[in-house]
Design a protein around this motif. Structure first.
Motif, PDB file in Angstrom:
ATOM      1  N   UNK A 362       0.763  -1.248  -0.181  1.00  0.00           N
ATOM      2  CA  UNK A 362      -0.146  -0.101   0.110  1.00  0.00           C
ATOM      3  C   UNK A 362       0.950   1.456   0.077  1.00  0.00           C
ATOM      4  N   UNK A 363       2.172   1.133   0.695  1.00  0.00           N
ATOM      5  CA  UNK A 363       2.917   2.250   0.680  1.00  0.00           C
ATOM      6  C   UNK A 363       3.274   2.636  -0.809  1.00  0.00           C
ATOM      7  N   UNK A 364       3.526   1.782  -1.445  1.00  0.00           N
ATOM      8  CA  UNK A 364       4.091   1.847  -2.835  1.00  0.00           C
ATOM      9  C   UNK A 364       3.282   2.785  -3.819  1.00  0.00           C
ATOM     10  N   UNK A 365       1.764   2.955  -3.113  1.00  0.00           N
ATOM     11  CA  UNK A 365       0.999   3.979  -3.941  1.00  0.00           C
ATOM     12  C   UNK A 365       1.688   5.494  -3.774  1.00  0.00           C
ATOM     13  N   UNK A 366       2.424   5.494  -2.809  1.00  0.00           N
ATOM     14  CA  UNK A 366       2.898   6.928  -2.641  1.00  0.00           C
ATOM     15  C   UNK A 366       4.126   7.383  -3.216  1.00  0.00           C
ATOM     16  N   UNK A 367       4.519   6.547  -4.197  1.00  0.00           N
ATOM     17  CA  UNK A 367       5.576   6.771  -5.065  1.00  0.00           C
ATOM     18  C   UNK A 367       5.420   8.001  -6.070  1.00  0.00           C
ATOM     19  N   UNK A 370       9.220  12.664  -7.120  1.00  0.00           N
ATOM     20  CA  UNK A 370      10.294  12.728  -6.596  1.00  0.00           C
ATOM     21  C   UNK A 370      10.514  11.431  -5.555  1.00  0.00           C
ATOM     22  N   UNK A 371      11.470  10.753  -5.233  1.00  0.00           N
ATOM     23  CA  UNK A 371      11.555   9.764  -4.303  1.00  0.00           C
ATOM     24  C   UNK A 371      11.415  10.206  -2.957  1.00  0.00           C
ATOM     25  N   UNK A 372      10.393   9.545  -2.236  1.00  0.00           N
ATOM     26  CA  UNK A 372      10.184   9.759  -0.667  1.00  0.00           C
ATOM     27  C   UNK A 372      10.857   8.863   0.149  1.00  0.00           C
ATOM     28  N   UNK A 373      12.132   8.923   0.426  1.00  0.00           N
ATOM     29  CA  UNK A 373      12.800   7.922   1.129  1.00  0.00           C
ATOM     30  C   UNK A 373      12.439   7.705   2.497  1.00  0.00           C
ATOM     31  N   UNK A 374      12.099   8.624   3.155  1.00  0.00           N
ATOM     32  CA  UNK A 374      11.490   8.374   4.664  1.00  0.00           C
ATOM     33  C   UNK A 374      10.082   8.055   4.935  1.00  0.00           C
ATOM     34  N   UNK A 375       9.259   8.716   3.931  1.00  0.00           N
ATOM     35  CA  UNK A 375       8.047   8.147   4.097  1.00  0.00           C
ATOM     36  C   UNK A 375       7.318   7.062   3.264  1.00  0.00           C
ATOM     37  N   UNK A 376       8.034   6.552   2.417  1.00  0.00           N
ATOM     38  CA  UNK A 376       7.569   5.647   1.750  1.00  0.00           C
ATOM     39  C   UNK A 376       8.762   4.342   1.349  1.00  0.00           C
ATOM     40  N   UNK A 445      -0.436   0.260 -11.649  1.00  0.00           N
ATOM     41  CA  UNK A 445      -1.155  -0.894 -11.788  1.00  0.00           C
ATOM     42  C   UNK A 445      -0.141  -2.410 -11.283  1.00  0.00           C
ATOM     43  N   UNK A 446       1.006  -2.215 -11.273  1.00  0.00           N
ATOM     44  CA  UNK A 446       1.810  -3.262 -10.748  1.00  0.00           C
ATOM     45  C   UNK A 446       1.548  -3.302  -9.071  1.00  0.00           C
ATOM     46  N   UNK A 447       1.404  -2.226  -8.686  1.00  0.00           N
ATOM     47  CA  UNK A 447       1.213  -2.321  -7.197  1.00  0.00           C
ATOM     48  C   UNK A 447      -0.145  -3.230  -6.801  1.00  0.00           C
ATOM     49  N   UNK A 448      -1.169  -2.918  -7.726  1.00  0.00           N
ATOM     50  CA  UNK A 448      -2.316  -3.652  -7.486  1.00  0.00           C
ATOM     51  C   UNK A 448      -2.248  -5.068  -7.571  1.00  0.00           C
ATOM     52  N   UNK A 449      -1.285  -5.598  -8.619  1.00  0.00           N
ATOM     53  CA  UNK A 449      -1.015  -6.896  -8.780  1.00  0.00           C
ATOM     54  C   UNK A 449      -0.335  -7.526  -7.533  1.00  0.00           C
TER      55      UNK A 449
END
Length: 470
Positions: A362-367, A370-376, A445-449
């Motif tokens: 679920x966290x990967x929907x936050x990408x 800009x990469x969020x290193x600490x939050x995601x 869509x890959x995150x949903x998989x």
């Protein structure tokens, strides 16, 4: 009966020893088994970061280069069941030593390969050797450590090495590739030789059989052909097209071969795979969950690589550092798995591990752009490590509990086959969902998989636990 490697026979003078306090020779045996699985993990992951250099040296296209990984997976997944049963029939120590010898020799060939074809062939043969060493090492573990606290603790350490191999392989591969990609093929040679010598020195010889073992040749041929064709069809489906004649025909032929294998196993006196083993519902649930777990896990690593390297332009070693917390969690949690299983039970630990993948994905929907290193990225990596550390060891325990000693190799081969084929299938489904593009929006869509695999793994394990006992 002469000595065989199990708690009652291998070390008869240790029968009264506390199952959680082992003599030095049992620790050495566990380190040998764990070293074998560490070597397999390293070899799978190290090659990934060297592919661009190998492409440049040999002028390989992307379609050819992917076989540096796929050839290994094809052989590994195809030979696991046969390798596991051969360990039961011909001796686990004997199969382990032979597989390590082949692994070391082929690594030498790969290090000095003069063209792409030879390099790919070496990868295939190494995968085949791993298909024998992996289940041999795992079945040696399960017949060395008694079912219960001792085996739970041993599996925690064993899977610590396995996960460390996968997670550190990218970083080690990146460092070696910075010198020369051939060092990636050189590194496994001394490791395999050391493990081979240690196995000959410290593992008790296989118990002699009262009659020569008989290999079910018809079953072996149809199983091997069916597994190889199934894995080949899966790993090449994205290139050929899922609706192509080659892909559809491959799946139909693989199903026909495996159906023929089942028919043969029902009729022969000494089957390669005793079909009655599938009455063990814990084993069946563990195999289904293992396939789904690795499907999501392989997809997670691939998606992270696409996002950080293709979209953000990060170096492979930088990506490896993002995944380092996952490896550290395995190091921290892995040795405690035996105690956790003893306190809470294997099912609760397994369900907790599988559940950890849900918030991770679920966290990967936050990408974002800009990469969020600490939050995601780092929290997702930590959750992935917790989930892997808890679930993989618990799956190994659940999938081998209640299995007779003379079928532990078969059970190990089944579990490892489920993991590898599940990983290959999961990666194929994820790449098909993402499509050819690398735009940020397509990754969702890959995150949903991945979420789908995580949810199905929980459902499969839940059904397996709640099913009535016979």
């Amino acid at each position: 009966m002469s000595a065989s490697l199990n708690p009652c026979n291998a070390y008869p003078d240790d029968e009264g020893v506390d199952p959680l306090h082992w003599p030095a020779r049992m620790w050495i045996a566990l380190l040998i088994f764990s070293g074998v699985i560490l070597l397999d993990g390293l070899d799978i992951s190290m090659i990934v970061v060297a592919i661009p250099q190998i492409q440049q040296e040999f002028g390989m296209g992307a379609a050819t280069a992917q076989w540096l990984v796929s050839a290994y997976i094809l052989a590994f997944g195809g030979f696991l069941l046969l390798g596991g049963r051969c360990a039961d029939l011909f001796g686990r120590r004997r199969v382990l030593v032979a597989g390590l010898a082949v692994f070391a020799l082929v690594s030498v060939g790969g290090a000095f390969a003069a063209d792409a074809g030879l390099l790919i062939v070496s990868r295939f043969v190494k995968g085949m050797a791993a298909g024998f060493t992996g289940p041999a090492a795992m079945s040696l573990l399960t017949t060395t450590f008694a079912e219960g606290p001792a085996r739970n603790k041993a599996f925690g350490i064993f899977n610590l090495f396995e996960a460390s191999g996968y997670s550190s392989g990218l970083l080690i591969g990146g460092l070696l590739a910075a010198l020369d990609w051939r060092y990636i093929f050189v590194l496994p040679i001394p490791v395999a030789v050391l493990l081979l010598l240690a196995a000959l020195r410290y593992l008790p010889p296989d118990a002699p059989r009262t009659e020569p073992p008989r290999l079910d040749v018809g079953g072996a041929v149809t199983l091997l052909a069916g597994m190889l064709l199934l894995v080949f069809t899966v790993v090449s489906a994205e290139e050929a097209g899922w609706a192509s004649l080659r892909t559809v025909g491959g799946f139909v032929a693989a199903v026909a071969l495996l159906a023929g294998f089942v028919v043969i196993e029902r009729s022969v006196k000494e089957p390669l795979v005793r079909l009655g083993i599938f009455r063990n519902r814990g084993l069946v649930a563990a195999n289904i969950s293992a396939a789904l777990l690795y499907g999501g896990a392989a997809g997670f690593q691939f998606l992270i690589a696409l996002y950080l390297q293709n979209i953000q332009g990060w170096k492979p070693w930088q990506m490896a550092l993002v995944l380092l917390p996952a490896g550290l969690m395995v190091v921290v949690v892995g040795p405690k798995i035996g105690a956790l299983i003893g306190r809470f039970g294997v099912r609760r630990v397994l369900m907790a591990g599988l559940a950890a993948f849900v918030p991770c994905y679920l966290l990967m929907f936050g990408i974002g752009p800009e990469p969020d290193l600490w939050g995601v990225l780092l929290p997702a990596s930590l959750l992935w490590g917790v989930g892997f550390a808890l679930s993989i060891s618990a799956l190994m325990v659940a999938g081998t509990t209640g299995v007779a000693d003379d079928e532990q190799g078969l059970a190990a081969g089944l579990l490892n086959s489920s993991l590898q084929v599940g990983g290959a299938c999961g990666l194929a489904v994820l790449t098909a969902a993402i499509g050819a593009g690398t735009e940020l929006g397509m990754l969702y869509s890959g995150v949903w998989v991945m979420l789908g695999f995580a949810a199905l793994a929980l459902v499969a394990q839940g059904i397996g636990v709640s099913a009535p006992r016979k």
